[in-house]
Design a protein around this motif. Structure first.
Motif, PDB file in Angstrom:
ATOM      1  N   ARG A 213       0.846  -1.200   0.000  1.00  0.00           N
ATOM      2  CA  ARG A 213       0.000   0.000   0.000  1.00  0.00           C
ATOM      3  C   ARG A 213       0.878   1.246   0.000  1.00  0.00           C
ATOM      4  NH1 ARG A 213       0.383  -1.987   5.098  1.00  0.00           N
ATOM      5  NH2 ARG A 213       0.595  -0.547   6.827  1.00  0.00           N
ATOM      6  N   HIS A 214       0.300   2.330  -0.479  1.00  0.00           N
ATOM      7  CA  HIS A 214       1.003   3.613  -0.492  1.00  0.00           C
ATOM      8  C   HIS A 214       0.881   4.295   0.857  1.00  0.00           C
ATOM      9  CE1 HIS A 214       1.981   3.740  -4.737  1.00  0.00           C
ATOM     10  NE2 HIS A 214       0.826   3.136  -4.935  1.00  0.00           N
ATOM     11  N   ASP A 215       1.893   5.059   1.179  1.00  0.00           N
ATOM     12  CA  ASP A 215       1.905   5.891   2.377  1.00  0.00           C
ATOM     13  C   ASP A 215       2.570   7.199   1.975  1.00  0.00           C
ATOM     14  OD1 ASP A 215       1.708   6.759   5.046  1.00  0.00           O
ATOM     15  OD2 ASP A 215       3.687   5.943   5.530  1.00  0.00           O
ATOM     16  N   GLY A 216       1.769   8.096   1.397  1.00  0.00           N
ATOM     17  CA  GLY A 216       2.332   9.336   0.860  1.00  0.00           C
ATOM     18  C   GLY A 216       3.303   9.000  -0.248  1.00  0.00           C
TER      19      GLY A 216
ATOM     20  N   HIS B 231       5.865   7.170  -0.024  1.00  0.00           N
ATOM     21  CA  HIS B 231       6.503   5.886   0.293  1.00  0.00           C
ATOM     22  C   HIS B 231       5.592   4.734  -0.125  1.00  0.00           C
ATOM     23  CE1 HIS B 231       8.938   8.496   2.807  1.00  0.00           C
ATOM     24  NE2 HIS B 231       7.846   8.858   3.451  1.00  0.00           N
ATOM     25  N   TYR B 232       6.152   3.532  -0.136  1.00  0.00           N
ATOM     26  CA  TYR B 232       5.370   2.340  -0.369  1.00  0.00           C
ATOM     27  C   TYR B 232       5.625   1.383   0.784  1.00  0.00           C
ATOM     28  CZ  TYR B 232       2.765  -1.199  -2.798  1.00  0.00           C
ATOM     29  OH  TYR B 232       1.795  -2.111  -3.124  1.00  0.00           O
ATOM     30  N   LEU B 233       4.556   0.805   1.322  1.00  0.00           N
ATOM     31  CA  LEU B 233       4.671  -0.093   2.468  1.00  0.00           C
ATOM     32  C   LEU B 233       4.385  -1.529   2.062  1.00  0.00           C
ATOM     33  CD1 LEU B 233       2.731   1.952   5.195  1.00  0.00           C
ATOM     34  CD2 LEU B 233       5.172   2.022   4.631  1.00  0.00           C
TER      35      LEU B 233
ATOM     36  N   GLY C 255       3.361  -4.704   4.024  1.00  0.00           N
ATOM     37  CA  GLY C 255       2.897  -5.114   5.340  1.00  0.00           C
ATOM     38  C   GLY C 255       3.565  -6.391   5.818  1.00  0.00           C
TER      39      GLY C 255
ATOM     40  N   GLY D 213       6.428   0.726  12.546  1.00  0.00           N
ATOM     41  CA  GLY D 213       5.208   0.239  13.184  1.00  0.00           C
ATOM     42  C   GLY D 213       5.343  -1.026  13.984  1.00  0.00           C
TER      43      GLY D 213
ATOM     44  N   ALA E 175       5.390  -2.738   9.063  1.00  0.00           N
ATOM     45  CA  ALA E 175       5.609  -2.751   7.614  1.00  0.00           C
ATOM     46  C   ALA E 175       7.061  -2.420   7.307  1.00  0.00           C
ATOM     47  CB  ALA E 175       4.681  -1.736   6.937  1.00  0.00           C
TER      48      ALA E 175
ATOM     49  N   ARG F 236       8.986   0.029   4.891  1.00  0.00           N
ATOM     50  CA  ARG F 236       8.727   1.224   4.082  1.00  0.00           C
ATOM     51  C   ARG F 236       9.830   1.378   3.048  1.00  0.00           C
ATOM     52  NH1 ARG F 236       8.113   6.229   7.560  1.00  0.00           N
ATOM     53  NH2 ARG F 236      10.337   5.933   7.788  1.00  0.00           N
TER      54      ARG F 236
ATOM     55  N   SER G 190      11.341   3.840   0.286  1.00  0.00           N
ATOM     56  CA  SER G 190      11.363   5.274  -0.020  1.00  0.00           C
ATOM     57  C   SER G 190      12.442   5.572  -1.041  1.00  0.00           C
ATOM     58  CB  SER G 190      11.660   6.076   1.252  1.00  0.00           C
ATOM     59  OG  SER G 190      10.711   5.819   2.250  1.00  0.00           O
TER      60      SER G 190
END
Length: 192
Positions: free
Chosen positions: A117-120, A122-124, A126, A153, A160, A162, A164
């Motif tokens: 999933r995206h996080d701003g 960044h890509y996570l 899980g 986390g 996750a 991350r 970047s």
């Protein structure tokens, strides 16, 4: 114009060992009288459908179900051909990453399908909060394929890795190949 990576999931044939990508995420394996089974609870039906298609590509039967909580599940049949994978990823009743495991492009694709999933910017990717012993080794495994992540986390229920930076995100995007068909899939898929 971009060039397809020689190590892209789009260029590899699926094999049973690629199912390790589901175990890198929140997937589970169990052993039955008929062999082992791998299953994963996911956040959206498109994820379960795409995972089931990849499972079928390995020559195994796959099915999608709905959990008691209403979440989609993708799982393999119970099959003795999965037993070796189950044993490598189990230490007693605890999930553990095998020493030196390096995700294939298809394993990384399945990880993205299960928990990406995206996080701003960044890509996570899980991780399984119930298997904290796998978190640091999985970060190291990603480094072995040229994607250096940051572990985040770890104290909550959403650990996750991350990813970047332009180069790392491009490497992830090239490795996992094209998104499955569908708007939701494209929106959740790694991009550069």
């Amino acid at each position: 114009m971009s060039q397809m990576s020689l190590f892209s999931a789009d260029t590899e044939d699926p094999v049973i060992d690629d199912l390790a990508g589901l175990l890198a995420a929140q997937g589970q394996s169990v052993h039955t009288d008929f062999g082992a089974r791998v299953s994963v609870v996911v956040s959206a039906q498109w994820r379960a459908d795409a995972i089931a298609a990849d499972i079928a590509g390995t020559g195994l039967e796959a099915e999608t179900l709905t959990s008691e909580e209403g979440s989609p599940i993708a799982r393999t049949e119970a099959n003795p051909r999965i037993t070796a994978l189950h044993r490598r990823w189990s230490s007693g009743a605890v999930k553990s990453m095998p020493d030196g495991w390096t995700p294939s492009a298809r394993a990384l694709r399945l990880w993205v399908l299960a928990a990406g999933r995206h996080d701003g910017p960044h890509y996570l990717l899980g991780l399984d909060y119930s298997a904290p012993g796998t978190h640091a080794p999985l970060a190291t495994a990603l480094m072995r394929v040229g994607i250096a992540p940051t572990l985040i986390g770890v104290r909550g229920h959403a650990p996750a890795l991350r990813v970047s930076g332009r180069k790392r995100l491009a490497r992830l995007h090239e490795t996992v190949g094209a998104a499955p068909v569908g708007t939701d899939a494209r929106q959740a898929w790694p991009r550069t």
